[in-house]
Design a protein around this motif. Structure first.
Motif, PDB file in Angstrom:
ATOM      1  N   UNK A   1      -0.624 -43.778 -44.191  1.00  0.00           N
ATOM      2  CA  UNK A   1      -1.325 -42.607 -44.701  1.00  0.00           C
ATOM      3  C   UNK A   1      -2.759 -42.610 -44.183  1.00  0.00           C
ATOM      4  N   UNK A   2      -3.189 -41.476 -43.609  1.00  0.00           N
ATOM      5  CA  UNK A   2      -4.545 -41.435 -43.067  1.00  0.00           C
ATOM      6  C   UNK A   2      -5.525 -40.857 -44.080  1.00  0.00           C
ATOM      7  N   UNK A   3      -6.778 -40.776 -43.659  1.00  0.00           N
ATOM      8  CA  UNK A   3      -7.847 -40.449 -44.612  1.00  0.00           C
ATOM      9  C   UNK A   3      -7.910 -38.969 -44.989  1.00  0.00           C
ATOM     10  N   UNK A   4      -6.968 -38.167 -44.486  1.00  0.00           N
ATOM     11  CA  UNK A   4      -6.965 -36.770 -44.933  1.00  0.00           C
ATOM     12  C   UNK A   4      -6.287 -36.627 -46.286  1.00  0.00           C
ATOM     13  N   UNK A   5      -5.629 -37.687 -46.753  1.00  0.00           N
ATOM     14  CA  UNK A   5      -4.887 -37.609 -48.011  1.00  0.00           C
ATOM     15  C   UNK A   5      -5.657 -38.198 -49.181  1.00  0.00           C
ATOM     16  N   UNK A   6      -5.332 -37.700 -50.362  1.00  0.00           N
ATOM     17  CA  UNK A   6      -5.950 -38.200 -51.582  1.00  0.00           C
ATOM     18  C   UNK A   6      -4.966 -39.121 -52.285  1.00  0.00           C
ATOM     19  N   UNK A   7      -5.422 -40.262 -52.722  1.00  0.00           N
ATOM     20  CA  UNK A   7      -4.502 -41.223 -53.349  1.00  0.00           C
ATOM     21  C   UNK A   7      -3.923 -40.704 -54.659  1.00  0.00           C
ATOM     22  N   UNK A   8      -4.654 -39.844 -55.348  1.00  0.00           N
ATOM     23  CA  UNK A   8      -4.126 -39.304 -56.605  1.00  0.00           C
ATOM     24  C   UNK A   8      -2.943 -38.388 -56.309  1.00  0.00           C
ATOM     25  N   UNK A   9      -3.092 -37.594 -55.260  1.00  0.00           N
ATOM     26  CA  UNK A   9      -2.005 -36.695 -54.857  1.00  0.00           C
ATOM     27  C   UNK A   9      -0.783 -37.515 -54.416  1.00  0.00           C
ATOM     28  N   UNK A  10      -1.035 -38.596 -53.707  1.00  0.00           N
ATOM     29  CA  UNK A  10       0.059 -39.475 -53.280  1.00  0.00           C
ATOM     30  C   UNK A  10       0.721 -40.096 -54.519  1.00  0.00           C
ATOM     31  N   UNK A  11      -0.109 -40.548 -55.461  1.00  0.00           N
ATOM     32  CA  UNK A  11       0.444 -41.150 -56.680  1.00  0.00           C
ATOM     33  C   UNK A  11       1.327 -40.148 -57.416  1.00  0.00           C
ATOM     34  N   UNK A  12       0.906 -38.888 -57.428  1.00  0.00           N
ATOM     35  CA  UNK A  12       1.717 -37.846 -58.075  1.00  0.00           C
ATOM     36  C   UNK A  12       3.083 -37.727 -57.403  1.00  0.00           C
ATOM     37  N   UNK A  13       3.080 -37.744 -56.077  1.00  0.00           N
ATOM     38  CA  UNK A  13       4.347 -37.623 -55.344  1.00  0.00           C
ATOM     39  C   UNK A  13       5.256 -38.798 -55.689  1.00  0.00           C
ATOM     40  N   UNK A  14       4.674 -39.993 -55.781  1.00  0.00           N
ATOM     41  CA  UNK A  14       5.473 -41.179 -56.107  1.00  0.00           C
ATOM     42  C   UNK A  14       6.018 -41.083 -57.526  1.00  0.00           C
ATOM     43  N   UNK A  15       5.163 -40.641 -58.450  1.00  0.00           N
ATOM     44  CA  UNK A  15       5.586 -40.603 -59.852  1.00  0.00           C
ATOM     45  C   UNK A  15       6.597 -39.495 -60.102  1.00  0.00           C
ATOM     46  N   UNK A  16       6.469 -38.402 -59.349  1.00  0.00           N
ATOM     47  CA  UNK A  16       7.460 -37.335 -59.463  1.00  0.00           C
ATOM     48  C   UNK A  16       8.836 -37.886 -59.087  1.00  0.00           C
ATOM     49  N   UNK A  17       8.827 -38.692 -58.040  1.00  0.00           N
ATOM     50  CA  UNK A  17      10.080 -39.301 -57.593  1.00  0.00           C
ATOM     51  C   UNK A  17      10.687 -40.180 -58.689  1.00  0.00           C
TER      52      UNK A  17
END
Lengths: 171, 576, 557
Positions: C433-449
């Motif tokens: 994951x590069x620096x254009x992404x936000x870790x909170x948004x990524x965490x949301x994607x993981x938790x949705x899963x």
């Protein structure tokens, strides 16, 4: 004609299913290989679903009787697995991966465009009955993320502009 | 296997290797909280309320299913354990309605008890409702899926004990909930209304339909003559509902309490049980002698069992005795014979039954049960509902002076009393059949047929009737009934007479019995009924003077035309 | 086999099928025929060749020329120039070459050179539908050796000695697992191949099954022999249509050759395999859930003990192994434990197949020795991060794996080292994951899963996955408080401690690593700021990702 009474949420609510005798005979034929084999319930549901892209309640009843499994358990299993649907779906199932690798690759934009293009919400079926859009866990094609799967065909490395052409093949 | 030693909270504990940590802890007085675990229904290990720390394990483990092992070190009181338990309870509460005060299981709810024990004062998550409408489709049960906590005890009771399998967990994850097939209401699935799920449920997700309001209304109506009958099993279980030890015999207090509540006549279903034996015993002899109907003859007292046969074994319905259940014989006689004798317009008679059973609520509404020209039994209350009425009007049950049943329909024998325990109908029938066939009296000892008693799932016995041998079988719990029925279906069943009771232990274990009913309490209640029997001056149905008078004055003889009209019926197959 | 002067390999791996390789293959066939080369050039559709985002891929042997992103229009040039005139088409050529077997031990810092191929030794090189080609590359030799010249104990000893550990995620020593089941007395035992590959970002098992199905069959025969199991099942994700097709064909072929069925290799040992399809449930990758599903039930994990090794399918002793683990078995038996141990590290011998996804130039399938660093993978094999952006985070091992930050780039990737960082090798997924992404948004994607895939059986996971997702959605909406995050941490800790299975237990792994390594970035969200500029307050619909919200805000929707 049988009315499907949906249990929870939007699933099956008020949707009418036509389970004519011809269809039920077909269901019977398909599941007869699993006669009295409760362990093959998941396989039997796959086969039944392939007939109409979903699992009508009368078909599930036939499955229960043939495999000798209580109807409650057949329903419990049918509602557990995400590939199964107990409410009517379109002719083609579009599965979109929302997992992290696709998310990172911009799946949200594809989802947005796709739903826009089809004029449906996630989980919905187009008014012409051609497509149902569902989210899916990883499709295992992360190498070409973002990807969608239409029935058993995967389309990868998608950008929004590709969608109309892809969808046209099924219309 | 020889015992092993483990350490629980620093205490050395000797345990047998088949034990779970929960069982071992109990032997030394360490009480580990549980929720999905039930002593008769097993350890689904899903609620995670009983978790404990085991040395050498990274994660906490459920005490209810984790086996003990030699040298194991267990801690049940650590911050990690307490936090995990509290969090599990808090999460459940956040996904559960907070209407405890108006819930039918208020103060008898295991989740509520845990919340109280753990002192949960704040729920940090937003409350979420499942928004599933309440299922009030049947006269017996009310299901509120919003109160389901996914412990699966009801599934276990319905599928494993009763072999009916109406319920399953449906959907996945946060949306998981226990529902009948297709999310249908109970009236459109194969539910037999036995109510064992209401005993299994730790919360108020499945309860009996509360009919106390209708009964209070009838009692308050000056035009109504309200009579009540009490099923055999109630005298051995009502005490428990009101805080007395399991197996307390409370016959006299029960009668006194019912009079206090305001019933005009307090009668006994035991009377009708004696009547049933007269009819059913003769039906058996008739079938054996004339060969005009299939054998084995199957008993028909248990309405959950009748529902079961209609749905699952419609082809074997001709085996089922045409006798109505004692409750329904009572109703039919009350609104004819009793009405005539007491000179009361049967339209003004309101018959209430106190039953250990939820299926009886359905039975009394069946179209077959109107042979008096009216609905023969107007309302059925379970043990639990009667308990509530007694508490509502503040009766100090334990200190009530004992009273006697009213005549004539309160007169009964010991044979009627044991109807409430598995094997009891069989034993009562054998006592009378013996006398009818041999023309001889059984000795005091000979009256007791010990082979047909006890909690073994399926019992078999051979009874010598002075030359002729009768082979009988007894099953309780529909799972066991299913096995018996499969044998009968093969046509190779060796029996002439089979007693089947829907609920484990018979009516003493009925679905309307006090919350907390388990196998051991069923056993104690059964023993209590045999004690009632021993204390009775008359112990054979054919010696009941009130029953004999009924025949003399009204019915003529067993299986007479009038008997057939009032006391017998035919059941019809139902789509399963 | 007939002799051909050239072989054209068209990658038939799923990603290439998705990229349109079938049309390219059809065109090559047409063109080869048009040029009258059908007797000289053989066209083979292979399993995955690896660099999946470069498909369709065509390789021409004997030269080993790799053509990437081949379109139908390019075909006439390849056939006309390369096959007719022997002049490779430079403009289409991928600059690296596929390894030949002799090159396999030769390390080079490029896409293929750094790789060691044990599991994938045949993938991409043989026609997966041809049992002859598999046999020609020593296929079924391991099984033959095991059944005819080794005792079951010797087979287990060899696997123990190799140090092979489960490649599905749990990393349990395979030989030890086999030993347990071998010791149990039972009238029936089972081998199950776990091909329910559901870990997001992982597609290695699919590509092994599709590229070299016989290797999996052979591995199962050997495992069956070692523990005394006569029946094997392959449980495959229902969505893996091609894998199911290929493995079923391979099983039929193996039966036809007498390599499945009665009395294999005249040893008296019988073994057969059946395929079972899953139906869409991530949790069925957990071995006891998989067994429940195979028994026709909801795929809900069982409380352990008992373990499947003693009480598994139908209550019988059952060995459940991942596809990749099983694919390691034939080479180990064939070449010996010492040979295997020369790869990787002493405690993590062998190779690991990774699937590289996310913000990296070369996405795809790689097999590298255990112990190489994350930096080597990303900047070596992976060809760096596109668009000149900075590396921000890598998630190893799939959704349930830990997240590594820049400070972890030089940590060797083996079981022990990753464990120290709070992460795990897991299934081999590597999400960059590069620096254009936000870790909170990524965490949301993981938790949705996790919320979507929780089976719903045990309280902490059923309720907890939803509540954690709620809290992080709130954080993404810049509406969360410190109290919310504290509750999230407490909840995740309880889930880790008391959930029934690994699914619920492992939610804390990515969550805690993200919360620990990116504390400042998360903190900023509590103050109403998203440093990456991804998250926005007050979205119209809390279910949509921040990205969608942004689009909606721009009036696109």
């Amino acid at each position: 004609m049988l009315k499907m009474r949906g249990p929870v949420g939007p699933e099956g609510s008020g949707v009418v299913c036509e389970c004519d005798d011809v269809f039920l005979t077909e269901v019977q034929r398909v599941v007869s290989v699993y006669k009295e084999r409760p362990e093959d319930l998941v396989q039997a549901l796959h086969d039944v679903q392939s007939l109409r892209n979903y699992l009508p309640r009368e078909a599930l009843r036939v499955v229960a009787r043939t495999l000798d499994v209580p109807e409650s358990r057949v329903y419990g299993v049918a509602t557990f697995y995400s590939m199964f649907s107990t409410s009517p779906r379109g002719r083609h199932i579009i599965r979109i991966c929302e997992s992290a690798p696709c998310h990172v690759a911009g799946a949200a934009e594809i989802i947005n465009s796709l739903l826009n293009e089809l004029g449906v919400e996630m989980g919905g079926t187009t008014s012409d009955g051609i497509f149902t859009v569902e989210t899916s866990s990883c499709l295992g094609v992360c190498g070409v993320a973002p990807a969608i799967m239409i029935d058993d065909t995967v389309y990868g490395n998608l950008v929004s502009e590709d969608l109309p052409a892809v969808l046209r093949r099924y219309r | 296997m020889s015992d092993i030693t483990l350490t629980i909270d620093g205490k050395s504990v000797c345990a047998s290797p088949e034990m779970t940590i929960l069982e071992a802890a109990r032997t030394v007085g360490i009480k580990i909280p549980t929720l999905c675990w039930h002593e008769d229904l097993g350890s689904p290990s899903v609620c995670r309320v009983c978790v404990v720390e085991i040395e050498g394990q990274n994660t906490l483990q459920p005490a209810c299913s984790y086996p003990v092992s030699q040298g194991m070190t267990v801690r049940t009181n650590t911050p990690r354990v307490r936090n995990a338990r509290r969090m599990a309870i808090e999460l459940l509460l956040a996904h559960h309605p907070d209407d405890c005060l108006s819930c039918q299981r208020n103060l008898k709810c295991e989740l509520q008890q845990l919340a109280a024990d753990f002192g949960i004062r704040e729920i940090r998550f937003e409350r979420v409702s499942r928004k599933i409408p309440r299922d009030e489709s049947t006269p017996s049960l009310v299901r509120d899926a919003d109160k389901c906590i996914n412990c699966r005890r009801c599934i276990e009771a319905c599928e494993k004990i009763q072999g009916v399998a109406v319920l399953s967990t449906v959907n996945r994850g946060f949306d998981s909930v226990v529902l009948p097939a297709f999310g249908d209401d109970l009236d459109s699935v194969v539910c037999v209304l036995c109510g064992q799920c209401t005993l299994a449920c730790p919360t108020g997700a499945i309860v009996e339909r509360d009919d106390t309001g209708r009964v209070w209304d009838a009692l308050a109506d000056p035009n109504m003559h309200v009579v009540v009958q009490t099923a055999p099993a109630i005298r051995a279980s009502l005490g428990e509902e009101l805080g007395l030890p399991a197996g307390s015999i409370v016959t006299g207090k029960l009668v006194a309490a019912l009079r206090k509540i305001g019933f005009d006549r307090v009668f006994d279903t035991d009377f009708a049980a004696d009547l049933t034996i007269m009819e059913e015993g003769h039906e058996l002899l008739d079938r054996i002698q004339k060969g005009n109907a299939p054998l084995p003859l199957l008993t028909s007292c248990s309405p959950g069992w009748i529902n079961f046969v209609e749905r699952f074994y419609p082809d074997l319905l001709p085996h089922v005795s045409t006798c109505k259940s004692p409750q329904q014989m009572f109703g039919a006689v009350a609104k004819t014979y009793y009405a005539e004798r007491a000179d009361i317009d049967p339209a003004r008679i309101f018959v209430v039954s106190i039953m250990p059973c939820t299926a009886k609520k359905y039975e009394c509404q069946r179209p077959e049960m109107r042979s008096s020209g009216f609905q023969d039994v107007d309302a059925v209350l379970t043990t639990r509902e009667l308990g509530r009425m007694i508490r509502e009007i503040g009766i100090d049950f334990d200190s009530l002076p004992e009273e006697e049943y009213d005549a004539p329909m309160g007169i009964s024998t010991g044979a009627g009393a044991i109807f409430g325990a598995t094997g009891g109908v069989m034993e009562a029938a054998l006592r009378t059949v013996y006398a009818v066939v041999t023309g001889r009296e059984l000795s005091e000892d000979g009256l007791e047929f010990h082979d047909v008693r006890g909690l073994e799932g399926i019992k078999e016995a051979e009874v010598d009737l002075e030359g002729a041998t009768v082979r009988v079988a007894i099953a309780h719990g529909l799972g066991n009934a299913r096995k018996v029925m499969e044998t009968i279906r093969t046509g190779e069943a060796p029996w002439q007479f089979v007693e089947i009771m829907c609920c484990p232990g018979g009516c003493v274990g009925g679905g309307g019995q006090p919350i907390g009913t388990v196998m051991s309490s069923r056993a104690e209640r059964g023993q209590a009924l045999y004690e009632v029997d021993r204390e009775m001056p008359l112990r054979e149905s054919h010696k009941n003077p009130a029953v004999l008078a009924l025949y003399q004055e009204f019915l003529d003889w067993p299986l007479s035309e009038r008997s057939h009209e009032l006391l017998h019926t035919h059941y019809t197959p139902k789509k399963s | 086999m007939e002799f051909y002067r050239a072989h054209v390999l068209v990658c038939g791996g799923f990603p290439c099928v998705a990229a349109g390789c079938r049309a390219v293959r059809g065109e090559i066939e047409r063109s080869v025929k048009e040029h009258g080369l059908e007797r000289e050039v053989r066209i083979v559709e292979t399993g995955c060749l690896g660099p999946c985002d470069l498909g369709p891929i065509v390789v021409v042997y004997p030269e080993g020329t790799v053509y990437s992103r081949v379109s139908v229009d390019d075909v006439s040039e390849i056939v006309g120039e390369h096959l007719m005139k022997g002049r490779p088409v430079r403009r289409l050529e991928y600059t690296e070459r596929l390894p030949s077997v002799s090159q396999a031990d030769h390390k080079r810092p490029d896409y293929f050179g750094i790789q060691e191929r044990i599991v994938l030794e045949n993938v991409g090189l043989i026609d997966p539908d041809s049992i002859e080609e598999y046999i020609a590359r020593d296929g079924y030799l391991g099984a033959g050796m095991a059944l005819t010249s080794m005792s079951p104990d010797e087979v287990i000893s060899a696997i123990k000695a190799s140090g092979l550990r489960g490649r599905g995620g749990a990393a349990f020593p395979t030989g030890v697992k086999l030993g347990f089941t071998a010791r149990v007395e039972a009238d029936q035992k089972y081998i199950i191949c776990n091909a329910d590959e559901g870990e997001p970002g992982t597609f290695k098992d699919r590509l092994i099954l599709e590229g070299d199905p016989h290797k999996v069959i052979e591995g199962m025969i050997i495992l069956g022999y070692s523990v005394g199991a006569t029946m094997g099942y392959i449980y495959i994700r229902g969505e893996y249509y091609l894998s199911i097709e290929r493995i079923e064909r391979a099983i039929a072929e193996a039966r036809r050759y007498g390599l499945l069925g009665h009395d294999l290799f005249g040893s008296g040992f019988s073994f057969d395999i059946e395929v079972k399809k899953g139906a869409g449930a991530y949790v069925c990758g957990e071995e006891t859930a998989l067994i429940e599903s195979m028994e026709g039930k909801r795929g809900e994990p069982r409380q352990k003990p008992p373990y499947p090794g003693t009480c598994g399918l139908w209550g019988k002793p059952t060995v459940v192994n991942n596809v990749e683990t099983i694919a390691n078995v034939p080479p180990i038996v064939r070449n010996g434990a010492d040979w295997f141990r020369q790869f990787g590290t002493p405690t993590s011998p062998g190779t690991k197949v990774y699937t590289l996804t996310g913000d990296v130039n070369n996405k795809g399938l790689i097999e590298v020795p255990m112990g190489i660093t994350l930096r080597e993978v990303i900047y070596g094999v992976g060809g760096g991060i596109p668009g000149g952006r900075r590396f921000k985070m890598a998630q190893t091992g799939g959704t349930a794996g830990g997240c590594l930050s820049e400070t972890h780039l030089d940590i060797p990737m083996d079981y022990e080292s990753l464990q120290e960082t709070g992460s795990a090798l897991g299934s081999g997924a590597l999400l960059i994951i590069d620096d254009s992404h936000c870790v909170v948004d990524i965490a949301c994607a993981l938790l949705r899963f996790f919320e979507h895939e929780s089976c719903g059986q045990c309280t902490p996971c059923r309720e907890g996955t939803r509540r954690l997702h709620d809290i992080f959605r709130k954080t993404r909406e810049l509406a969360a408080t410190e109290k919310d995050l504290k509750l999230a941490r407490e909840l995740a800790g309880v889930m880790q401690a008391s959930s029934l299975c690994a699914l619920g237990q492992s939610v804390a792994v990515p969550l805690f690593t993200i919360m620990d390594h990116y504390a400042d970035e998360i903190e900023a969200h509590l103050e109403g700021r998203c440093p990456a500029g991804v998250c926005r307050p007050n979205p119209a619909n809390a279910d949509e990702s921040a990205y969608e919200t942004l689009q909606a805000g721009n009036g696109i929707r």
